[in-house]
Write a protein that holds these residues in place. Sequence first.
Motif, PDB file in Angstrom:
ATOM      1  N   UNK A 285       0.845  -1.191   0.000  1.00 26.70           N
ATOM      2  CA  UNK A 285       0.000   0.000   0.000  1.00 26.70           C
ATOM      3  C   UNK A 285       0.883   1.243   0.000  1.00 26.70           C
ATOM      4  N   UNK A 286       0.446   2.265  -0.719  1.00 22.82           N
ATOM      5  CA  UNK A 286       1.132   3.551  -0.629  1.00 22.82           C
ATOM      6  C   UNK A 286       0.754   4.218   0.684  1.00 22.82           C
ATOM      7  N   UNK A 287       1.736   4.813   1.351  1.00 23.29           N
ATOM      8  CA  UNK A 287       1.506   5.508   2.611  1.00 23.29           C
ATOM      9  C   UNK A 287       2.141   6.887   2.549  1.00 23.29           C
ATOM     10  N   UNK A 288       1.838   7.723   3.534  1.00 19.58           N
ATOM     11  CA  UNK A 288       2.408   9.070   3.550  1.00 19.58           C
ATOM     12  C   UNK A 288       2.517   9.566   4.983  1.00 19.58           C
ATOM     13  N   UNK A 289       3.508  10.413   5.210  1.00 18.18           N
ATOM     14  CA  UNK A 289       3.696  11.059   6.506  1.00 18.18           C
ATOM     15  C   UNK A 289       2.961  12.395   6.473  1.00 18.18           C
ATOM     16  N   UNK A 290       2.011  12.572   7.377  1.00 21.45           N
ATOM     17  CA  UNK A 290       1.227  13.796   7.408  1.00 21.45           C
ATOM     18  C   UNK A 290       1.929  14.854   8.275  1.00 21.45           C
ATOM     19  N   UNK A 291       1.321  16.013   8.354  1.00 11.30           N
ATOM     20  CA  UNK A 291       1.921  17.129   9.085  1.00 11.30           C
ATOM     21  C   UNK A 291       2.052  16.860  10.575  1.00 11.30           C
ATOM     22  N   UNK A 292       1.303  15.904  11.100  1.00  6.98           N
ATOM     23  CA  UNK A 292       1.399  15.553  12.512  1.00  6.98           C
ATOM     24  C   UNK A 292       2.486  14.509  12.779  1.00  6.98           C
ATOM     25  N   UNK A 293       3.277  14.210  11.731  1.00 11.36           N
ATOM     26  CA  UNK A 293       4.362  13.218  11.828  1.00 11.36           C
ATOM     27  C   UNK A 293       3.852  11.812  12.142  1.00 11.36           C
ATOM     28  N   UNK A 294       2.645  11.525  11.742  1.00  9.59           N
ATOM     29  CA  UNK A 294       2.117  10.158  11.803  1.00  9.59           C
ATOM     30  C   UNK A 294       2.018   9.609  10.380  1.00  9.59           C
ATOM     31  N   UNK A 295       2.211   8.308  10.272  1.00 17.27           N
ATOM     32  CA  UNK A 295       2.092   7.629   8.981  1.00 17.27           C
ATOM     33  C   UNK A 295       0.646   7.204   8.757  1.00 17.27           C
ATOM     34  N   UNK A 296       0.158   7.450   7.532  1.00 13.25           N
ATOM     35  CA  UNK A 296      -1.193   7.046   7.151  1.00 13.25           C
ATOM     36  C   UNK A 296      -1.124   6.257   5.845  1.00 13.25           C
ATOM     37  N   UNK A 297      -1.999   5.293   5.697  1.00 17.59           N
ATOM     38  CA  UNK A 297      -2.119   4.541   4.453  1.00 17.59           C
ATOM     39  C   UNK A 297      -3.049   5.297   3.518  1.00 17.59           C
ATOM     40  N   UNK A 298      -2.607   5.513   2.311  1.00 21.98           N
ATOM     41  CA  UNK A 298      -3.426   6.216   1.326  1.00 21.98           C
ATOM     42  C   UNK A 298      -4.729   5.449   1.099  1.00 21.98           C
ATOM     43  N   UNK A 299      -5.841   6.164   1.211  1.00 18.23           N
ATOM     44  CA  UNK A 299      -7.183   5.581   1.061  1.00 18.23           C
ATOM     45  C   UNK A 299      -7.463   4.513   2.117  1.00 18.23           C
ATOM     46  N   UNK A 300      -6.651   4.505   3.198  1.00 20.93           N
ATOM     47  CA  UNK A 300      -6.809   3.501   4.243  1.00 20.93           C
ATOM     48  C   UNK A 300      -7.866   3.882   5.260  1.00 20.93           C
ATOM     49  N   UNK A 301      -8.004   3.074   6.312  1.00 22.18           N
ATOM     50  CA  UNK A 301      -7.139   1.945   6.660  1.00 22.18           C
ATOM     51  C   UNK A 301      -7.452   0.641   5.927  1.00 22.18           C
ATOM     52  N   UNK A 302      -8.529   0.590   5.153  1.00 20.62           N
ATOM     53  CA  UNK A 302      -8.838  -0.622   4.389  1.00 20.62           C
ATOM     54  C   UNK A 302      -7.864  -0.723   3.224  1.00 20.62           C
ATOM     55  N   UNK A 303      -7.217  -1.870   3.032  1.00 19.46           N
ATOM     56  CA  UNK A 303      -6.231  -1.988   1.950  1.00 19.46           C
ATOM     57  C   UNK A 303      -6.862  -1.933   0.568  1.00 19.46           C
ATOM     58  N   UNK A 304      -6.127  -1.362  -0.370  1.00 14.41           N
ATOM     59  CA  UNK A 304      -6.599  -1.230  -1.748  1.00 14.41           C
ATOM     60  C   UNK A 304      -6.139  -2.412  -2.588  1.00 14.41           C
ATOM     61  N   UNK A 305      -7.013  -2.855  -3.483  1.00 13.71           N
ATOM     62  CA  UNK A 305      -6.658  -3.943  -4.392  1.00 13.71           C
ATOM     63  C   UNK A 305      -5.662  -3.453  -5.443  1.00 13.71           C
ATOM     64  N   UNK A 306      -5.799  -2.204  -5.874  1.00 16.39           N
ATOM     65  CA  UNK A 306      -4.923  -1.639  -6.899  1.00 16.39           C
ATOM     66  C   UNK A 306      -4.152  -0.450  -6.314  1.00 16.39           C
ATOM     67  N   UNK A 307      -2.840  -0.435  -6.583  1.00 19.76           N
ATOM     68  CA  UNK A 307      -1.957   0.557  -5.986  1.00 19.76           C
ATOM     69  C   UNK A 307      -1.003   1.092  -7.044  1.00 19.76           C
ATOM     70  N   UNK A 308      -0.711   2.390  -6.990  1.00 19.42           N
ATOM     71  CA  UNK A 308       0.288   2.982  -7.874  1.00 19.42           C
ATOM     72  C   UNK A 308       1.681   2.656  -7.356  1.00 19.42           C
ATOM     73  N   UNK A 309       2.518   2.095  -8.244  1.00 22.33           N
ATOM     74  CA  UNK A 309       3.877   1.719  -7.890  1.00 22.33           C
ATOM     75  C   UNK A 309       4.856   2.305  -8.905  1.00 22.33           C
ATOM     76  N   UNK A 310       6.135   2.391  -8.539  1.00 20.14           N
ATOM     77  CA  UNK A 310       7.120   2.959  -9.477  1.00 20.14           C
ATOM     78  C   UNK A 310       7.232   2.200 -10.794  1.00 20.14           C
TER      79      UNK A 310
END
Length: 540
Positions: A285-310
């Motif tokens: 899953x793609x994740x990101x660090x938000x302004x509160x310095x916590x990690x969040x899963x993009x479109x989470x917390x439910x995992x996505x079947x399709x994910x953008x990858x490099x």
Amino acid sequence: MPLVQNPILPGFNADPSILRVGEDYYIATSTFEWYPGVQIHHSKDLANWDLITRPLNRKSQLDMRGNPDSCGVWAPCLTHDGDKFWLVYTDVKRKDGSFKDTPNYIVSAEKVEGPWSEPFYINSSGFDPSLFHDEDGKKWFVNMLMDHRRRPRAFAGIVLQEWDPKSGKLVGPSKNVFKGTDLDLVEGPHLYKRKGWYYLLTAEGGTGYDHAVTLARSRDIWGPYEEHPQKHILTSKDAPFAALQRAGHGDIVDTPDGKTYLVHLTGRPTTQVRRCVLGRETAIQEAYWDSDDWLYVKNGPVPSLNVELPGARDDTKYWAEQRYTFDASIGLHKDFQWLRTPEPERIFEIKDSQLQLTGRESVGSWFEQALVARRQTHFSYDAETVIDFSPVDERQYAGLTAYYCRYNFFYLTVTAHSDGKRELLILASEASWPEGRLKFPIPEPVPLPQEGKVKLALTIRGAKLQFLWALEGEDQLKKIGPVFDASILSDECGGHQAHGSFTGAFVGVAASDMNGLESKAKFDYFIYRPVRDITDRYEV
């Protein structure tokens, strides 16, 4: 970026630990009772992965003879300290009942392909440990703690202690730094440091449909650790209709350009009773660090079947027919594993362009059985082999098997009657825990000529399994036996109660000789042919 469908490691590839060294990504996954131990895959783009090594490949590192089903190697952790690779693993010797025996070890290597060192024994206080390399050079052993007095669950929290690589021992004080959340069953810890924060990623909720990834953090490595605002950054427990279920046990990695991804185990249930035949697989899953310095899963917390990858995934190999031939100069193909023993020469050899199995103990033995198989990685497939075997009685049998564990398998065998006449027989053990009752699904065995090769085959279409066979020289395969329920080759039917079965379905060849005569079963080739089934909800 390209859109890639999960899982990135289909079939039984559980408990992923991910690592980037330069431009190279590595994922280590659990292998449980299958030998050699730990699968390490490699990728350049997070989308396309190749199995490059199974590092625990000798007796001094791993001997699982006698380990019950779904014991053995649990949740490896692969790290790199800038100098060498480190691998932490548990070899579980017992998991059911009042106690768990969970010896933990650490090995290292200059290169991921090995050779890997002799193991340091650490302790047996829990399972799923990891190794954290701090900025000051200290190494920390992070592990879940078992407390057999704690009922009904013996999961007592996450323990931290320094590990000295020179002495190979734990040193200094130890502390239970995180008791977990109200979801309970806290395990699978990974520790990271970012912007002065120590982040503790754990798995909770067991390995079933309540599984989750939990995140906590502290300014001090010793804690106290505060919970994430969402508590669980990834879980399917509240989304019963999501494509990816049983999501949990994660690890994070950063790309060279600063993106963050979370890998995690998942299951894709089929049938009305939600059975994960392919076991627990690895998704991302793609994740990101938000302004509160916590990690969040993009479109989470439910995992996505399709994910953008490099990278864009090339599925050509995934859907290609795999025809395995046997060449002694090359050895056994990397897709295959066997059960428990570090002495494979006692159960098989490649000779005269054949895979020759030496009949040992019964199918399902926890000690020494000749069974060589590969993972089922598709919901529908065909398998085929040709066997040359001359049994003398019913205690010698060999053939083609779809196998989950000692309680769950289907087995088309060449064997003999007590009068020595060769015959074809199906053995089945269908979710009969704890009795392990063997069934004989065809009323009468099929007579065979006393000599000559036999072609054995099976087809699986979703939850339906059909065996087929033919004599040497015959072009047409004939059905034998009923249509079986292939969905029982799953964690949900794996011979244990909830949270007790952890592997996945395999298909391969096996041989037993209960007379102790070491009879040889010879196989010319093995075919695994993926089939695109329009009824498969995950087809693209």
